[in-house]
Scaffold this motif. Sequence first.
Motif, PDB file in Angstrom:
ATOM      1  N   LEU A 128      -2.360   2.660  -8.393  1.00 47.59           N
ATOM      2  CA  LEU A 128      -1.945   3.994  -8.814  1.00 47.59           C
ATOM      3  C   LEU A 128      -2.230   5.039  -7.749  1.00 47.59           C
ATOM      4  CD1 LEU A 128      -3.002   3.707 -12.527  1.00 47.59           C
ATOM      5  CD2 LEU A 128      -0.726   4.388 -11.746  1.00 47.59           C
ATOM      6  N   LYS A 129      -1.347   6.026  -7.700  1.00 52.62           N
ATOM      7  CA  LYS A 129      -1.432   7.107  -6.727  1.00 52.62           C
ATOM      8  C   LYS A 129      -1.538   8.446  -7.466  1.00 52.62           C
ATOM      9  CE  LYS A 129       1.789   4.591  -3.734  1.00 52.62           C
ATOM     10  NZ  LYS A 129       3.097   4.668  -3.027  1.00 52.62           N
ATOM     11  N   PRO A 130      -2.072   9.458  -6.839  1.00 51.32           N
ATOM     12  CA  PRO A 130      -2.132  10.775  -7.495  1.00 51.32           C
ATOM     13  C   PRO A 130      -0.767  11.261  -7.963  1.00 51.32           C
ATOM     14  CG  PRO A 130      -3.544  10.761  -5.566  1.00 51.32           C
ATOM     15  CD  PRO A 130      -2.799   9.454  -5.551  1.00 51.32           C
ATOM     16  N   GLU A 131       0.284  10.907  -7.245  1.00 48.93           N
ATOM     17  CA  GLU A 131       1.627  11.343  -7.646  1.00 48.93           C
ATOM     18  C   GLU A 131       2.143  10.622  -8.878  1.00 48.93           C
ATOM     19  OE1 GLU A 131       0.603  10.391  -4.605  1.00 48.93           O
ATOM     20  OE2 GLU A 131       2.162   9.210  -3.564  1.00 48.93           O
ATOM     21  N   ASP A 132       1.410   9.635  -9.374  1.00 53.67           N
ATOM     22  CA  ASP A 132       1.768   8.975 -10.636  1.00 53.67           C
ATOM     23  C   ASP A 132       1.264   9.770 -11.840  1.00 53.67           C
ATOM     24  OD1 ASP A 132       1.039   5.836  -9.073  1.00 53.67           O
ATOM     25  OD2 ASP A 132       3.021   6.700  -9.464  1.00 53.67           O
ATOM     26  N   THR A 133       0.503  10.817 -11.597  1.00 50.98           N
ATOM     27  CA  THR A 133      -0.025  11.643 -12.692  1.00 50.98           C
ATOM     28  C   THR A 133       1.110  12.293 -13.467  1.00 50.98           C
ATOM     29  OG1 THR A 133      -2.098  12.095 -11.536  1.00 50.98           O
ATOM     30  CG2 THR A 133      -1.421  13.667 -13.219  1.00 50.98           C
ATOM     31  N   ALA A 134       1.130  12.061 -14.768  1.00 50.53           N
ATOM     32  CA  ALA A 134       2.210  12.574 -15.623  1.00 50.53           C
ATOM     33  C   ALA A 134       1.913  12.177 -17.062  1.00 50.53           C
ATOM     34  CB  ALA A 134       3.561  12.004 -15.194  1.00 50.53           C
ATOM     35  N   VAL A 135       2.701  12.742 -17.966  1.00 55.74           N
ATOM     36  CA  VAL A 135       2.747  12.226 -19.338  1.00 55.74           C
ATOM     37  C   VAL A 135       3.803  11.124 -19.352  1.00 55.74           C
ATOM     38  CG1 VAL A 135       3.200  12.736 -21.748  1.00 55.74           C
ATOM     39  CG2 VAL A 135       2.064  14.437 -20.311  1.00 55.74           C
ATOM     40  N   TYR A 136       3.410   9.967 -19.864  1.00 59.38           N
ATOM     41  CA  TYR A 136       4.294   8.811 -19.908  1.00 59.38           C
ATOM     42  C   TYR A 136       4.803   8.615 -21.333  1.00 59.38           C
ATOM     43  CZ  TYR A 136       3.136   7.447 -15.154  1.00 59.38           C
ATOM     44  OH  TYR A 136       3.009   7.415 -13.788  1.00 59.38           O
ATOM     45  N   TYR A 137       6.102   8.416 -21.442  1.00 56.30           N
ATOM     46  CA  TYR A 137       6.753   8.232 -22.729  1.00 56.30           C
ATOM     47  C   TYR A 137       7.475   6.888 -22.751  1.00 56.30           C
ATOM     48  CZ  TYR A 137       6.328  13.351 -22.961  1.00 56.30           C
ATOM     49  OH  TYR A 137       5.864  14.640 -22.960  1.00 56.30           O
ATOM     50  N   CYS A 138       7.437   6.230 -23.900  1.00 56.11           N
ATOM     51  CA  CYS A 138       8.343   5.104 -24.075  1.00 56.11           C
ATOM     52  C   CYS A 138       9.490   5.557 -24.977  1.00 56.11           C
ATOM     53  CB  CYS A 138       7.644   3.871 -24.637  1.00 56.11           C
ATOM     54  SG  CYS A 138       7.074   4.007 -26.341  1.00 56.11           S
ATOM     55  N   ALA A 139      10.626   4.917 -24.791  1.00 59.56           N
ATOM     56  CA  ALA A 139      11.815   5.273 -25.532  1.00 59.56           C
ATOM     57  C   ALA A 139      12.618   4.011 -25.802  1.00 59.56           C
ATOM     58  CB  ALA A 139      12.653   6.276 -24.758  1.00 59.56           C
ATOM     59  N   ALA A 140      13.422   4.066 -26.857  1.00 63.05           N
ATOM     60  CA  ALA A 140      14.210   2.905 -27.248  1.00 63.05           C
ATOM     61  C   ALA A 140      15.625   3.327 -27.592  1.00 63.05           C
ATOM     62  CB  ALA A 140      13.561   2.209 -28.449  1.00 63.05           C
ATOM     63  N   ASP A 141      16.546   2.421 -27.370  1.00 60.48           N
ATOM     64  CA  ASP A 141      17.940   2.711 -27.703  1.00 60.48           C
ATOM     65  C   ASP A 141      18.682   1.413 -27.996  1.00 60.48           C
ATOM     66  OD1 ASP A 141      19.880   5.371 -27.127  1.00 60.48           O
ATOM     67  OD2 ASP A 141      20.895   3.430 -27.201  1.00 60.48           O
ATOM     68  N   LEU A 142      19.468   1.419 -29.053  1.00 63.69           N
ATOM     69  CA  LEU A 142      20.228   0.233 -29.441  1.00 63.69           C
ATOM     70  C   LEU A 142      21.432  -0.001 -28.550  1.00 63.69           C
ATOM     71  CD1 LEU A 142      20.213   0.576 -33.329  1.00 63.69           C
ATOM     72  CD2 LEU A 142      19.230  -1.312 -32.031  1.00 63.69           C
ATOM     73  N   LYS A 143      21.924   1.047 -27.903  1.00 62.38           N
ATOM     74  CA  LYS A 143      23.206   0.929 -27.205  1.00 62.38           C
ATOM     75  C   LYS A 143      23.079   0.780 -25.695  1.00 62.38           C
ATOM     76  CE  LYS A 143      25.733   3.497 -30.753  1.00 62.38           C
ATOM     77  NZ  LYS A 143      26.609   4.665 -31.034  1.00 62.38           N
ATOM     78  N   VAL A 144      21.891   1.073 -25.147  1.00 64.40           N
ATOM     79  CA  VAL A 144      21.737   0.944 -23.691  1.00 64.40           C
ATOM     80  C   VAL A 144      21.769  -0.530 -23.308  1.00 64.40           C
ATOM     81  CG1 VAL A 144      20.136   1.255 -21.762  1.00 64.40           C
ATOM     82  CG2 VAL A 144      20.457   3.094 -23.426  1.00 64.40           C
TER      83      VAL A 144
END
Length: 129
Positions: A86-102
């Motif tokens: 990991l790097k300092p530039e990886d700092t963020a809020v991480y979200y998971c997401a789901a989709d039936l059509k992708v």
Amino acid sequence: QLQLVESGGGLVQPGGSLRLSCAASGASLDRYAIGWFRQAPGKEREGVSCLSSSGISTQYGDSVKGRFTISRDSAKNTVYLQMNRLKPEDTAVYYCAADLKVRVESMSRYALNVTYNDWGQGTQVTVSS
């Protein structure tokens, strides 16, 4: 209705590792394409990685390729994001997401740029010494 809950974020030193989890309820993740996204303060949301509903096809953003790995445990109805070096530039809020059509198989890198239908609440990752 599908619900997603992320966990596993925290504070880690540069070069360290974290594993994020995205636990689903209300539906089987085996039917969904899953994406991990992140957003740092003052920056646009960035697609980090995605996994096809088959569990076979994956895509990674250029900034994390070779360091992050997406995987799924169907028995636990959970998707993971293993983050190494990991790097300092990886700092963020991480979200998971789901989709039936992708369709990750046919969309390839574009699957990181589309808007997914169902989202978790996010988990903070901070990389700092």
